[in-house]
Design a protein around this motif. Sequence first.
Motif, mmCIF file in Angstrom:
data_model
loop_
_atom_site.group_PDB
_atom_site.id
_atom_site.type_symbol
_atom_site.label_atom_id
_atom_site.label_comp_id
_atom_site.label_asym_id
_atom_site.label_seq_id
_atom_site.Cartn_x
_atom_site.Cartn_y
_atom_site.Cartn_z
ATOM 1 N N THR A 56 -35.682 9.709 65.129
ATOM 2 C CA THR A 56 -35.975 9.672 63.608
ATOM 3 C C THR A 56 -37.092 8.839 63.312
ATOM 4 N N ALA A 57 -37.661 9.012 62.542
ATOM 5 C CA ALA A 57 -38.864 8.383 62.111
ATOM 6 C C ALA A 57 -38.344 7.382 60.827
ATOM 7 N N ALA A 58 -38.593 6.292 60.766
ATOM 8 C CA ALA A 58 -38.083 5.304 59.808
ATOM 9 C C ALA A 58 -38.712 5.570 58.521
ATOM 10 N N ALA A 59 -38.056 4.989 57.265
ATOM 11 C CA ALA A 59 -38.606 5.258 55.858
ATOM 12 C C ALA A 59 -38.817 3.855 55.618
ATOM 13 N N ASP A 457 -38.173 11.877 59.585
ATOM 14 C CA ASP A 457 -37.134 12.106 59.283
ATOM 15 C C ASP A 457 -36.650 11.541 57.893
ATOM 16 N N PHE A 458 -36.914 12.431 56.772
ATOM 17 C CA PHE A 458 -36.972 12.046 55.471
ATOM 18 C C PHE A 458 -35.405 11.742 55.080
ATOM 19 N N THR A 459 -34.399 12.260 55.817
ATOM 20 C CA THR A 459 -33.113 12.175 55.408
ATOM 21 C C THR A 459 -32.633 10.672 55.988
ATOM 22 N N ARG A 460 -33.380 9.988 56.696
ATOM 23 C CA ARG A 460 -32.962 8.680 57.313
ATOM 24 C C ARG A 460 -31.810 8.678 58.258
ATOM 25 N N GLY A 461 -31.807 9.555 59.105
ATOM 26 C CA GLY A 461 -30.570 9.986 59.970
ATOM 27 C C GLY A 461 -29.337 10.765 59.429
ATOM 28 N N LEU A 462 -29.497 10.900 58.237
ATOM 29 C CA LEU A 462 -28.368 11.974 57.751
ATOM 30 C C LEU A 462 -28.581 13.481 58.219
ATOM 31 N N TRP A 463 -29.390 13.845 58.958
ATOM 32 C CA TRP A 463 -29.663 15.240 59.345
ATOM 33 C C TRP A 463 -28.618 15.745 60.198
ATOM 34 N N SER A 464 -27.980 14.898 60.982
ATOM 35 C CA SER A 464 -27.047 15.335 62.044
ATOM 36 C C SER A 464 -25.840 15.927 61.506
ATOM 37 N N LYS A 465 -25.398 15.784 60.108
ATOM 38 C CA LYS A 465 -24.242 15.998 59.561
ATOM 39 C C LYS A 465 -24.261 17.420 58.856
ATOM 40 N N ALA A 466 -23.437 18.453 59.314
ATOM 41 C CA ALA A 466 -23.473 19.688 58.552
ATOM 42 C C ALA A 466 -23.127 19.619 57.152
ATOM 43 N N ARG A 467 -23.987 20.569 56.395
ATOM 44 C CA ARG A 467 -23.486 20.431 55.002
ATOM 45 C C ARG A 467 -24.176 21.787 54.362
ATOM 46 N N PRO A 468 -23.556 22.202 53.270
ATOM 47 C CA PRO A 468 -24.005 23.450 52.534
ATOM 48 C C PRO A 468 -25.424 23.415 52.205
ATOM 49 N N GLY A 469 -26.084 24.520 51.987
ATOM 50 C CA GLY A 469 -27.453 24.535 51.783
ATOM 51 C C GLY A 469 -27.618 26.218 51.017
ATOM 52 N N MET A 470 -28.583 26.924 51.501
ATOM 53 C CA MET A 470 -29.025 28.033 50.834
ATOM 54 C C MET A 470 -27.687 29.239 50.886
#
Length: 477
Positions: A56-59, A457-470
């Motif tokens: 991750t890249a920090a924000a 990583d604009f999500t600040r580490g939350l990218w690894s959690k599956a979630r709905p999208g399109m």
Amino acid sequence: MHEATPQNHEPHEAGPSRRSVLWTAGAAGAGLGLTGLGTPSAAAAAPQAPAAGPDTAAAPERHGKTMIGVPFEPRGTVRVGIIGLGNRGGSMIDLFLAMPGVRVVALCDPVQDKVAKAAAKVTKAGQPAPAVYTNGDHDFANLCQRTDIDFVYAATPWDWHFEMAKTAMLNGKHVGTECPLALRLDQLWELVDLSERTRRHCLQLENCCYGRNEMRVLRMAHAGLFGDLLHGAGAYVHDLRGLMFDPTYYEGPWRRLWHTRLRGDLYPNHGFGPVANYMDVNRGDRVVRISSFGTPALGLAAYRKQHMPAGDPSWKESYVESDRTISLVQTAKGRVIRLEHDVSTPHPYSRINSLGGTKGLFEDYPERIYLEPDQSNDEWGDFGKYAQWDHWLWKEHANPPGGHGGMDYMLVFRLTQCLRLGLVPDFDVYDAATWSAPLPLSDRSIRAQGAPQEIPDFTRGLWSKARPGMDSDRPAQ
């Protein structure tokens, strides 16, 4: 299908507009420091301090709670303000007016004739006459200050998207822009932070994500038909030479002038967004680095020599934008995405739109598929036979009106549906920032001989959690 009609509005003036003067003066610095993002000092100034994790890249610290999973507030009527009524905004207003429970409240463009034509469409649709804002380049701020607007839509030249999105959120409005969301990494971070602090959604309205093929491939990928995903590709390959030198299509040379400032991928979103969706980027995977390479910049100069008369203002321009840029993006899971951009040479239109996995692959332009065990003997299969995997939007709206094969209609329908029903949008500010990041980073990489550039990583580490999208479920209405 063809590209999302470029968004533009430059004021008609006797001499060069203030906007043109501003950007011409900034050309030596590649447009307010865009190229400077490749220098050590500028890179340090961008908010990308090392993060706790290796991926991750920090924000920056000035942010609020995440906007992941945050729904819109439900409302009986969605009240919309539109900024920019050129080719894109002037056509998209028709779709907003065709949507149930949507009212166009206010319009803004420095060109009064365009506002008048758009306002006439509003009253013809049976809605009250909209408020109009035509008093110069910054009158959009007055539109954003209105208390009777829920959503601001910006379809203007690229360099205005950041300021307009920022102004809308600071005035309590949800906002969506055309491509790209912003042009610099620090601007992208600022919009992410502002969305979190204001609790307003800031969206990149990427219409290609709503294409029929794209949505079918998305559902097939999520159902496992391609197996474990390995690679994908997307592009913006569209011969725009004639339009960029047309004195009437774009008001002023703003689109062509970007070819004098940057060498990277000027328009990554159309190709990047759909492939990112296939791979659940920001929803279980994330993009971590990009390496870009560019050809010489010869196409526009060659076209100018053949078609433009001596004395045309374009003869004062020196083009540096690579005729073809090719970028390789790697994800945290090791997948590879290829992005291409070319609007300066003769070729048929293509977004490439491909996806490959352990069970086969899909390639578009022309559409074709090869999946085991359905296909064999090295022969492509008929993608039309997979229509049962169409997204529910395309099953309910089989022949949608509007441009670009109906994808514009799907985008506006789904956006306004989410606003009316109080649903989580299909994509969010983190997707918007991610899809726009290749623009400055590809330029930086090309100028560094293809050296890999870290994608924040604009999500600040939350990218690894599956979630709905399109790949949404049809809502109960």
